[in-house]
Design a protein around this motif. Structure first.
Motif, PDB file in Angstrom:
ATOM      1  N   PRO A 127       4.859  -4.218  -6.640  1.00  0.00           N
ATOM      2  CA  PRO A 127       5.567  -3.397  -7.625  1.00  0.00           C
ATOM      3  C   PRO A 127       7.018  -3.836  -7.759  1.00  0.00           C
ATOM      4  O   PRO A 127       7.567  -4.522  -6.896  1.00  0.00           O
ATOM      5  CB  PRO A 127       5.465  -1.982  -7.033  1.00  0.00           C
ATOM      6  N   SER A 128       7.633  -3.433  -8.822  1.00  0.00           N
ATOM      7  CA  SER A 128       9.003  -3.865  -9.102  1.00  0.00           C
ATOM      8  C   SER A 128       9.982  -3.420  -8.039  1.00  0.00           C
ATOM      9  O   SER A 128      11.008  -4.057  -7.821  1.00  0.00           O
ATOM     10  CB  SER A 128       9.448  -3.340 -10.474  1.00  0.00           C
ATOM     11  N   ILE A 143       6.578 -11.146 -10.728  1.00  0.00           N
ATOM     12  CA  ILE A 143       7.473 -11.193  -9.574  1.00  0.00           C
ATOM     13  C   ILE A 143       8.358  -9.945  -9.613  1.00  0.00           C
ATOM     14  O   ILE A 143       8.981  -9.673 -10.645  1.00  0.00           O
ATOM     15  CB  ILE A 143       8.331 -12.467  -9.597  1.00  0.00           C
ATOM     16  N   PRO A 144       8.421  -9.162  -8.541  1.00  0.00           N
ATOM     17  CA  PRO A 144       9.191  -7.914  -8.573  1.00  0.00           C
ATOM     18  C   PRO A 144      10.654  -8.160  -8.919  1.00  0.00           C
ATOM     19  O   PRO A 144      11.297  -9.049  -8.340  1.00  0.00           O
ATOM     20  CB  PRO A 144       9.041  -7.358  -7.154  1.00  0.00           C
ATOM     21  N   SER A 145      11.188  -7.389  -9.831  1.00  0.00           N
ATOM     22  CA  SER A 145      12.593  -7.550 -10.210  1.00  0.00           C
ATOM     23  C   SER A 145      13.531  -7.162  -9.074  1.00  0.00           C
ATOM     24  O   SER A 145      14.657  -7.655  -8.999  1.00  0.00           O
ATOM     25  CB  SER A 145      12.897  -6.693 -11.441  1.00  0.00           C
ATOM     26  N   SER A 146      13.046  -6.310  -8.147  1.00  0.00           N
ATOM     27  CA  SER A 146      13.892  -5.886  -7.029  1.00  0.00           C
ATOM     28  C   SER A 146      14.214  -7.024  -6.074  1.00  0.00           C
ATOM     29  O   SER A 146      15.091  -6.889  -5.220  1.00  0.00           O
ATOM     30  CB  SER A 146      13.216  -4.752  -6.256  1.00  0.00           C
ATOM     31  N   ILE A 147      13.534  -8.150  -6.223  1.00  0.00           N
ATOM     32  CA  ILE A 147      13.823  -9.284  -5.353  1.00  0.00           C
ATOM     33  C   ILE A 147      15.251  -9.773  -5.555  1.00  0.00           C
ATOM     34  O   ILE A 147      15.855 -10.361  -4.662  1.00  0.00           O
ATOM     35  CB  ILE A 147      12.805 -10.424  -5.590  1.00  0.00           C
ATOM     36  N   HIS A 177       0.868  -1.170   0.000  1.00  0.00           N
ATOM     37  CA  HIS A 177       0.000   0.000   0.000  1.00  0.00           C
ATOM     38  C   HIS A 177       0.901   1.216   0.000  1.00  0.00           C
ATOM     39  O   HIS A 177       1.582   1.489   1.000  1.00  0.00           O
ATOM     40  CB  HIS A 177      -0.906   0.007   1.238  1.00  0.00           C
ATOM     41  N   PRO A 178       0.973   1.963  -1.101  1.00  0.00           N
ATOM     42  CA  PRO A 178       1.987   3.019  -1.252  1.00  0.00           C
ATOM     43  C   PRO A 178       2.109   3.979  -0.077  1.00  0.00           C
ATOM     44  O   PRO A 178       3.221   4.252   0.372  1.00  0.00           O
ATOM     45  CB  PRO A 178       1.540   3.728  -2.539  1.00  0.00           C
ATOM     46  N   PRO A 179       1.019   4.487   0.489  1.00  0.00           N
ATOM     47  CA  PRO A 179       1.220   5.428   1.598  1.00  0.00           C
ATOM     48  C   PRO A 179       1.664   4.746   2.890  1.00  0.00           C
ATOM     49  O   PRO A 179       2.190   5.389   3.783  1.00  0.00           O
ATOM     50  CB  PRO A 179      -0.167   6.073   1.774  1.00  0.00           C
ATOM     51  N   LYS A 180       1.429   3.425   2.993  1.00  0.00           N
ATOM     52  CA  LYS A 180       1.636   2.743   4.264  1.00  0.00           C
ATOM     53  C   LYS A 180       2.901   1.892   4.321  1.00  0.00           C
ATOM     54  O   LYS A 180       3.363   1.547   5.398  1.00  0.00           O
ATOM     55  CB  LYS A 180       0.432   1.837   4.572  1.00  0.00           C
ATOM     56  N   PHE A 181       3.448   1.521   3.183  1.00  0.00           N
ATOM     57  CA  PHE A 181       4.539   0.558   3.197  1.00  0.00           C
ATOM     58  C   PHE A 181       5.772   1.130   2.534  1.00  0.00           C
ATOM     59  O   PHE A 181       5.703   1.721   1.467  1.00  0.00           O
ATOM     60  CB  PHE A 181       4.129  -0.731   2.474  1.00  0.00           C
TER      61      PHE A 181
END
Length: 887
Positions: free
Chosen positions: A651-652, A721-725, A626-630
Motif C-alpha cells: 500500500p502507499s 511502488i508505494p509513494s511513502s518510500i 498484512h493489515p492486522p499484522k504489520f
C-alpha cells in the motif's frame, strides 16, 4: 574517516580498565571525607539533608548500555569497577549527628554542611529545582557522580551556591542544556559535568545558548575541567590558555573542531590533556620544554598530524601517551623510549613508516612500560630482543605491521603477557614461547598462515584466565575438539575446519561470542547451544555445511541476551524459529542463502532493537503486508528479502513509520559508527554482510549504522511502488528490480536525498521518468532498464553521468545517452551511422535500390513503402503523444 577505519576496540576496552586499576586516570571524586565537628550539626542542616534523602530511591545503576569505544577512551569508570559503590544515604539516621553521616562534611566551628560526597550512592530519581539541597548555602564541595537522576535537567539553582569550589555531576544521567547560571560560580576549582552518550551517539548534555568561551570566562580559578561527552560543537577557546592554574583538561567526545591551541601544551601546571574522539579536531605537537608537567596526553581518534617532536623526550613525568588513530607520520623519535615513567604507549593506526624499533628499547633507562600498542602503525623489522628487559610489560600489540617476533634463545626470555595481539604477523605455526605464557587473558593470532591442527599443548594455556581467543583467518584443519574453557570470546572463523560442532563446547560457562563462520563444519545445530542463554550475545555460523530443520533445532527460549544471529550460507530448512520473539536485544538476524520455507515473519517487527534483517535467497513466500499484522520496522537499517517468492502489492503508506530510514544521519560523517561497536567491544568484522550495491554484490566487512538499504529484488511483487518510500530520506540503497511493479515511478523518490544506488530494472513501469530524480545529487548507480518507460530522459545533475545501459529496453524512452533524440513535435528520431531514419524505420533505400530497375518503378516502390509506414508512424506517434500527456 576516523571512526570508520578504527579496528582496535578490544584493545581500548582492556587498556581503559587497566589504566583505571592503576589509577593513571584521575579519580572520580575529590578527597572529601566525613569529619566530626566541634559543634553538632545545625537543626536546619539535618532537616534539609533528610528531606533530600526522601527524594530518592536506592538502586544500583547499570551504565553499560551507554558505553562504546569513545566512552572508554576518556572515562575512568566501567561497570565492573565501582569503588565504594553502596547507598550511603540509606544509613543516615535522624538520631545521629548529621556531621557523622557517611558522605557529609561539616565546618569544624559553625556546624554548617560544607561538603557532600554522594558519588556511587545508588541514588535514583530526578533532582528537582526545589530540592532541599539548595538550602545548604554553605556548601563548598558537591559530588553526585555515578548516580541515576533519570535524565532530568541540571537545576539552575546550583548557580545560587556561590561558595562552591567543587561541582562534580558527571555520569549521573542528567540531560539537556547545561544551565548558564553555573558560569557564575567564580570560586570553582573543580568542574565535572561529563555525560554518557546515548545509543545513537548523541550526547545527553550540551551547551547551546552560551558557548564554551563565555561559559568559563569567569572561572579563573579552575584547576580541573571535565566536560567529557558534553556536546560543545565548537572550537577549543583560546581563553583556556589564560587558566594558569589548570592541571586537568578532559574534553573527550565533545564535537570539538578546528585547531587545538598549541599554547595549552605549554601551561606550566597542566598535567592531564584528554581530548579523544573529537574527529574534526586538528593540531600539532609543539616543542616541549624541560619544565613541562604533563603526565598524560590522550589525543586518540582526532585529526592531529605531523611529526612527533624529538623534544617529547623532555616530558620526564609522562606516564601515558595515547595517540592512536591520528595522522602522525614518522620517523618515531627514539627519545620517547628514554622516559622512565612511561607506562602506557599507544601509537596504533598512524603512519610512522619507521623501518624498525630501536634496538636499544629496554636497554638503557628501562622505561616502566606496561602496555605497548603498535597496531597498524606502519612499523617494520624485528621487535628487538631487548624487549625482554621490559619486565613490567603485560600488554603488547604488534598486529598489522611488518614486524616479527624477536629471536629469543629460550622461550622464557619474554615477559609474562596478559594481552598479546599478533594478528597478521606472518606466523606459520603456533609460537613455541606461548607454552610458558600462563598469564594470558587475551590472545589474538588471527590472519596469519598457521596450518594443520591445533596442538594439544596449546589448550594448556587456555586456563581460567584466557578470556579472549582469536584464531580466525588461518589455515587450520581437522576437527575442533576443545576442553572446557572459560573464554567469553572465541573466534575460529575463516579456516578449513571440518566435522560437527563438538559437544565439549557445552561445558563453556561464560561464552558471549562464538564465531565459527566460513569453515566446513557439518551436521545440525546442537540444541545445547541454548545452554548459553544467560551469556551468549553473538552466534555466527555463516558459510558452513550445516543442515537440518531450523525450527526444530533452535527451540530454546532462554537466549535472552542474543544480539546477533548469523546462520546464512548453510543448508538449513524449516521455518523461522519462534523463540526469537523472546530475544528482545537482537540487532542482527541473517538467515540468507538457505532453504527456509516460510511466510514472512511479521512478529519480527516487535523486536525493539532489530537493525539488520536478511532473508535473502530462501524459499519464503506470500505477502509482506498484512493489515492486522504489520505496522513498521522502527529501528531497521538493512532489509534484504531478495531472491524469494514473496508476492502481493504494497500500500502507499507501507514505509510511513520506518523511523531509522526516515531520519537523516545527524552530525558530520566523520562521527558515523558501526553496529558492532554497540554489540561487543572486541571485534571489528563481526557484522559482515553481503549487499547488492550499485549493481555489484559487495561484502561489507562492517555495518555502518548510517548505511541503510532495502532490497526486495527477484520476487513477485506487483502493483505500484508505494509513494511513502519517498519518506525514507536516509536510505542509501534501494533495489526493487526483477518484480512485476506497474504504474509510474513515484516522484517522491526525489526526496531521498542520501540515495546512492537505485535499481528499478526488469519491472513493468510506465510513463515518464520523474524530473524530481535529478535532485538525487548523491546518486552513483541507476538502472531503469527493461521497463515500459516513455518520453525524454531527464537532464541535469547526476543524470548526465549515466550510460545508456541504465535505460536500455524501454522502447518509448529517448534522449541522451540513448541514440534516440526528440524532434520539435516531441517525437523520437533515430540516428544510425550517417543515414536518416524516421521512427517507423522508413529510409530512402527503396528509392535508391529501385534506381537499378528504373526511376519510375523505384519511386512506385518507395511510395508504397512510405504510405504503409507513415500510417504506422502516425498511429504510434499520436498514441505516444497521448500516453506522454497522460503521464
Amino acid at each position: 574517516m576516523k571512526c570508520i577505519s578504527f579496528q582496535n576496540l578490544h584493545i581500548v576496552f582492556y587498556l581503559t580498565i587497566f589504566i583505571s586499576y592503576r589509577g593513571i586516570y584521575v579519580s572520580c571524586s575529590p578527597n572529601v571525607s566525613t569529619t566530626n565537628s566541634a559543634f553538632k550539626c545545625l537543626p536546619d542542616q539535618t532537616t534539609a539533608l533528610l528531606q533530600f534523602k526522601q527524594d530518592f530511591s536506592f538502586q544500583k545503576p547499570n551504565f553499560s548500555y551507554y558505553y562504546y569505544h569513545c566512552s572508554m577512551f576518556s572515562n575512568p569508570y566501567y561497570n565492573d569497577i565501582q569503588p565504594d559503590s553502596y547507598p550511603k544515604m540509606k544509613f543516615w539516621k535522624e538520631e545521629k549527628d548529621c556531621c557523622s553521616w557517611d558522605g557529609v562534611t561539616c565546618h569544624m566551628k559553625t556546624g554548617h554542611v560544607v561538603g557532600l560526597d554522594l558519588s556511587h550512592s545508588w541514588l535514583q530519581g530526578p533532582l528537582r529545582s526545589n530540592s532541599s539541597l539548595f538550602k545548604l548555602h554553605q556548601l563548598q564541595k558537591i559530588n553526585l557522580a555515578y548516580n541515576n537522576f533519570t535524565f532530568c535537567h541540571i537545576p539552575s539553582e546550583f548557580g545560587q551556591l556561590s561558595r562552591l569550589t567543587d561541582l562534580i555531576l558527571y555520569y549521573s544521567m542528567f540531560s539537556g542544556q547545561i544551565p548558564s547560571e553555573i558560569s557564575c560560580l567564580t570560586n570553582l576549582v573543580y568542574l565535572g559535568l561529563s555525560s554518557f552518550k546515548n545509543y545513537d551517539d548523541t550526547s545527553f548534555l550540551y551547551l547551546k545558548r552560551v558557548d564554551l568561551t563565555s561559559f568559563i570566562q569567569n572561572m579563573t580559578n579552575l584547576r580541573r575541567l571535565y566536560l567529557r561527552h558534553v556536546n560543545l560543537s565548537s572550537s577549543v577557546p583560546e581563553s583556556l590558555t589564560n587558566l594558569s592554574s589548570l592541571t586537568h583538561l578532559s574534553l573527550g567526545g565533545c564535537g570539538l573542531y578546528g585547531k587545538f591551541p598549541e599554547e595549552l601544551f605549554q601551561l606550566p601546571k597542566l598535567e592531564f590533556i584528554q581530548v579523544p574522539c573529537n574527529y574534526l579536531l586538528n593540531g600539532f605537537l609543539p616543542q616541549f620544554q624541560n619544565s613541562s608537567s604533563l603526565r598524560q596526553l590522550n589525543l586518540a581518534i582526532t585529526n592531529f598530524s605531523g611529526k612527533l617532536p624529538v623534544s617529547i623526550g623532555h616530558l620526564e613525568s609522562l606516564s601515558a601517551f595515547v595517540i592512536c588513530q591520528c595522522n602522525f607520520v614518522g620517523p618515531l623519535p627514539s627519545s620517547i623510549w628514554n622516559l622512565s615513567n612511561l607506562s602506557i604507549v599507544d601509537l596504533s593506526f598512524n603512519h610512522f613508516n619507521s623501518h624498525e624499533l630501536p634496538s636499544t628499547l629496554g636497554n638503557h633507562a628501562k622505561p616502566n612500560l606496561v602496555a605497548l600498542w603498535l597496531r597498524s602503525a606502519q612499523f617494520s623489522g624485528e621487535i628487538p630482543s631487548s624487549i625482554g628487559n621490559l619486565t613490567q610489560l603485560k600488554h603488547l600489540d604488534i598486529s598489522y605491521n611488518s614486524l616479527s617476533l624477536p629471536k629469543v634463545n629460550t622461550i622464557s626470555e619474554l615477559p609474562k603477557f596478559q594481552t598479546l595481539y599478533l594478528a597478521s604477523c606472518n606466523l606459520s605455526e603456533f609460537p613455541k614461547f606461548l607454552k610458558t605464557q600462563d598469564q594470558l587473558e587475551h590472545l589474538d593470532l588471527s590472519n596469519n598462515r598457521i596450518e594443520g591442527q591445533i596442538p594439544k599443548w596449546f589448550w594448556g594455556i587456555a586456563n581460567k584466565k584466557l578470556d579472549f581467543l582469536d584464531l580466525s583467518g588461518n589455515k587450520l584443519q581437522g576437527s575442533l575438539s576443545v576442553p572446557p574453557l572459560f573464554t567469553s570470546f572465541f573466534d575460529i572463523s575463516e579456516n578449513n575446519l571440518t566435522g560437527k560442532i563438538h559437544p565439549s563446547f557445552r561445558n563453556w560457562t561464560n561464552l558471549k561470542v562464538l564465531d565459527m563462520s566460513e569453515n566446513r563444519f557439518s551436521g545440525t545445530i546442537p540444541q545445547w547451544l541454548g545452554n548459553f542463554g544467560t551469556s551468549l550475545e553473538i552466534l555466527n555460523l555463516h558459510g558452513n555445511n550445516i543442515h537440518g530443520s531450523l525450527h526444530q533445532m533452535l527451540t530454546k527460549s532462554s537466549m535472552l541476551h542474543l544480539k546477533k544471529l548469523d546462520l546464512s550460507h548453510n543448508q538449513l530448512r524449516g521455518k523461522v524459529p519462534q523463540f526469537l520473539r523472546n530475544c528482545s536485544k537482537l540487532q542482527v538476524l541473517n538467515l540468507g542463502h538457505n532453504q527456509i520455507s516460510d511466510t514472512f515473519p511479521f512478529w519480527l517487527q516487535s523486536m525493539p532493537e532489530l537493525q539488520v534483517l536478511v532473508l535473502r535467497q530462501n524459499k519464503f513466500y506470500g505477502p509482506i503486508w498484512h493489515p492486522p499484522k504489520f505496522w513498521s520496522f522502527e529501528r531497521l537499517h538493512i532489509m534484504d528479502l531478495s531472491f524469494n517468492n514473496f508476492s502481493g502489492s504494497l500500500p502507499s503508506e507501507y514505509f510511513t513509520d520506518w523511523v531509522a530510514m526516515i531520519q537523516r544521519p545527524c552530525g558530520n560523517t566523520e562521527q558515523l559508527r558501526y553496529v558492532e561497536d554497540k554489540l561487543y567491544p572486541f571485534k571489528h568484522y563481526l557484522n559482515s554482510i553481503t549487499v547488492i550495491n550499485k549493481g555489484l554484490e559487495m561484502k561489507s566487512m562492517r555495518i555502518l549504522t548510517a548505511f541503510t538499504s532495502i532490497d526486495l529484488s527477484n520476487n513477485r511483487f506487483d502493483g505500484e511502488i508505494p509513494s511513502s518510500i519517498g519518506n525514507l530520506q536516509a536510505l542509501v540503497v534501494l533495489n526493487l528490480s526483477s518484480n512485476n511493479f506497474t504504474g509510474s515511478i513515484p516522484p517522491s523518490l526525489g526526496n531521498m536525498s542520501e540515495l546512492e544506488s537505485l535499481d528499478l530494472s526488469r519491472n513493468k513501469l510506465t510513463c515518464r521518468i520523474p524530473q524530481q530524480l535529478t535532485d538525487l545529487t548523491f546518486l552513483e548507480y541507476l538502472n531503469l532498464s527493461q521497463n515500459q518507460l516513455t518520453g525524454p530522459i531527464p537532464r541535469g545533475s547526476q543524470f548526465e553521468t549515466f550510460s545508456s545501459s541504465s535505460y536500455v529496453q524501454n522502447p518509448e524512452l529517448y534522449g541522451p545517452p540513448l541514440s534516440r533524440i526528440c524532434d520539435k513535435e516531441d517525437s523520437p528520431i533515430f540516428h544510425q551511422d550517417n543515414e536518416v531514419e524516421s521512427e517507423d524505420g522508413f529510409t530512402w533505400k527503396p528509392v535508391v535500390v529501385g534506381y537499378g530497375f528504373g526511376i519510375v518503378v523505384g519511386f512506385i516502390i518507395g511510395h508504397v513503402t512510405l504510405s504503409q509506414r507513415r500510417s504506422n508512424w502516425f498511429w504510434r506517434s499520436s498514441v505516444g503523444k497521448f500516453i506522454h500527456a497522460a503521464c
